[in-house]
Design an enzyme around this catalytic site. Structure first.
Site, PDB file in Angstrom:
ATOM      1  N   ASN A  10       0.883  -1.168   0.000  1.00 41.98           N
ATOM      2  CA  ASN A  10       0.000   0.000   0.000  1.00 41.98           C
ATOM      3  C   ASN A  10       0.921   1.218   0.000  1.00 41.98           C
ATOM      4  OD1 ASN A  10      -1.751   2.089   0.545  1.00 41.98           O
ATOM      5  ND2 ASN A  10      -2.185   1.454   2.657  1.00 41.98           N
ATOM      6  N   LYS A  12       0.180   4.309  -0.283  1.00 37.46           N
ATOM      7  CA  LYS A  12      -0.389   5.542   0.298  1.00 37.46           C
ATOM      8  C   LYS A  12      -0.118   6.728  -0.631  1.00 37.46           C
ATOM      9  CE  LYS A  12       0.030   3.353   4.747  1.00 37.46           C
ATOM     10  NZ  LYS A  12       0.084   3.481   6.193  1.00 37.46           N
ATOM     11  N   HIS A  95      -9.414   1.686   4.362  1.00 37.05           N
ATOM     12  CA  HIS A  95      -8.180   1.772   5.157  1.00 37.05           C
ATOM     13  C   HIS A  95      -8.423   2.721   6.327  1.00 37.05           C
ATOM     14  CE1 HIS A  95      -4.090   2.798   6.307  1.00 37.05           C
ATOM     15  NE2 HIS A  95      -3.728   1.646   5.762  1.00 37.05           N
ATOM     16  N   GLU A  97      -6.792   5.074   7.481  1.00 35.87           N
ATOM     17  CA  GLU A  97      -6.508   6.484   7.174  1.00 35.87           C
ATOM     18  C   GLU A  97      -7.692   7.118   6.423  1.00 35.87           C
ATOM     19  OE1 GLU A  97      -2.734   5.744   5.292  1.00 35.87           O
ATOM     20  OE2 GLU A  97      -1.946   5.124   7.233  1.00 35.87           O
ATOM     21  N   GLU A 167      -5.626  -4.606  10.347  1.00 40.67           N
ATOM     22  CA  GLU A 167      -4.542  -3.658  10.609  1.00 40.67           C
ATOM     23  C   GLU A 167      -4.805  -2.881  11.894  1.00 40.67           C
ATOM     24  OE1 GLU A 167      -2.401  -2.559   6.684  1.00 40.67           O
ATOM     25  OE2 GLU A 167      -4.115  -1.240   6.895  1.00 40.67           O
ATOM     26  N   GLY A 173       2.523   2.262  10.654  1.00 39.80           N
ATOM     27  CA  GLY A 173       3.509   3.332  10.502  1.00 39.80           C
ATOM     28  C   GLY A 173       4.221   3.700  11.791  1.00 39.80           C
ATOM     29  N   SER A 213       3.302  -2.261  10.181  1.00 42.79           N
ATOM     30  CA  SER A 213       4.748  -2.396  10.377  1.00 42.79           C
ATOM     31  C   SER A 213       5.300  -3.779   9.990  1.00 42.79           C
ATOM     32  CB  SER A 213       5.147  -2.025  11.809  1.00 42.79           C
ATOM     33  OG  SER A 213       4.784  -0.683  12.087  1.00 42.79           O
TER      34      SER A 213
HETATM   35  P1  PGA Z   1       2.861   0.213   7.561  1.00 40.13           P
HETATM   36  O1  PGA Z   1       1.410   0.520   6.955  1.00 40.13           O
HETATM   37  O2  PGA Z   1       3.336  -1.079   6.984  1.00 40.13           O
HETATM   38  O3  PGA Z   1       3.711   1.380   7.114  1.00 40.13           O
HETATM   39  O4  PGA Z   1       2.703   0.145   9.045  1.00 40.13           O
HETATM   40  C1  PGA Z   1       0.491  -0.520   6.724  1.00 40.13           C
HETATM   41  C2  PGA Z   1      -0.795   0.029   6.149  1.00 40.13           C
HETATM   42  O5  PGA Z   1      -1.250   1.100   6.588  1.00 40.13           O
HETATM   43  O6  PGA Z   1      -1.391  -0.581   5.247  1.00 40.13           O
END
Ligand code: PGA
Length: 250
Positions: A10, A12, A95, A97, A167, A173, A213
């Protein structure tokens, strides 16, 4: 039939179209695999460059979002037909976000999941709890509600195609990965819910991913868990070394 592991990236809001072209040209080499499915979900504007750069490789290209209407006065939105026409097969839906910054709800997630399926797109439907919810002991109640509403009206045949990504928001992140046992516990809970809703066949077929992560150093341990069928990877999917996650078994 065993479920095939999926390493999904992903991106982003990262990479321009020219950067996309260069990065995928490298990833075509590092992400080659016969045993693991590879998917990169990229910003809408990068899709044509990504599809072109991934042509002839095992890398599939997905989108990070779409709207639930067919067409019309929805300035700034992207329709499922546009994605399909651009060569996209998968789309991330809901997601955390998007829920946090763009006011998406379980109801809009459900509309998007249904619309994606109608167009033959595979939804990668996200769910996850906050740290506060985890500490309050309501993680599984929350996840069950998100998944149940997200799948409302989805037929058993279509439910098998959906990919569910668990998630935990506190692990996205942050560098804080859920332990493999914590991740497995919730992914198993999701599979139990699929069994309740749809029966064994769907529960055993539908892929459930962990995200938060994920990196080369923890992929093997996570993906070895019975109910974790791969990862949705943010930061670590922006480097050619994403291939070390794809080839986690080596
Ligand atoms: P990350 O993000 O691997 O940077 O923690 C995962 C995601 O939000 O899909």
């Amino acid at each position: 039939m065993a479920r095939k592991i999926l390493a999904a990236g992903n991106w982003k809001m990262n990479e321009t179209p020219s950067e996309t072209k260069a990065l995928i040209a490298e990833m075509v080499k590092t992400c080659a695999s016969d045993t693991v499915d590879v998917l990169l979900c990229v910003p809408a504007i990068d899709i044509p460059a990504a599809v072109e750069a991934a042509k002839g490789s095992n890398i599939q290209i997905g989108a990070e979002n779409m709207y639930f209407e067919e067409s019309g006065a929805f300035t700034g939105e992207i329709s499922p037909a546009m994605l399909v026409d651009a060569g996209v097969k998968y789309v991330i839906i809901g997601h955390s976000e998007r829920r946090q910054y763009f006011a998406e709800t379980d109801q809009t997630v459900n509309k998007k999941v249904l619309k994606a399926l109608e167009h033959g797109l595979v939804p990668v439907m996200c769910c996850g709890e906050t740290l506060e919810q985890r500490e309050q002991g309501v993680t599984m109640d929350w996840i069950r509600q998100q998944v149940k509403i997200g799948l409302n009206g989805v037929t058993p045949e279509d439910a098998k195609k959906v990919i569910i990504a668990y998630e935990p928001i506190w692990a996205i992140g942050t560098g804080k990965t859920a332990t493999s046992d914590q991740a497995e516990e919730v992914c198993k809970g999701i599979r139990d819910l699929l069994r309740e809703l749809y029966g064994d066949d769907v529960a055993e077929t539908t892929r459930v991913l962990y995200g938060g992560s994920v990196k080369p150093a923890n992929a093997a341990e996570l993906f070895a868990k019975e109910d974790i069928d791969g990862g949705l990877v943010g930061g670590a999917s922006l480097k050619a070394s994403f291939g070390d996650i794809v080839n986690y078994a080596k």
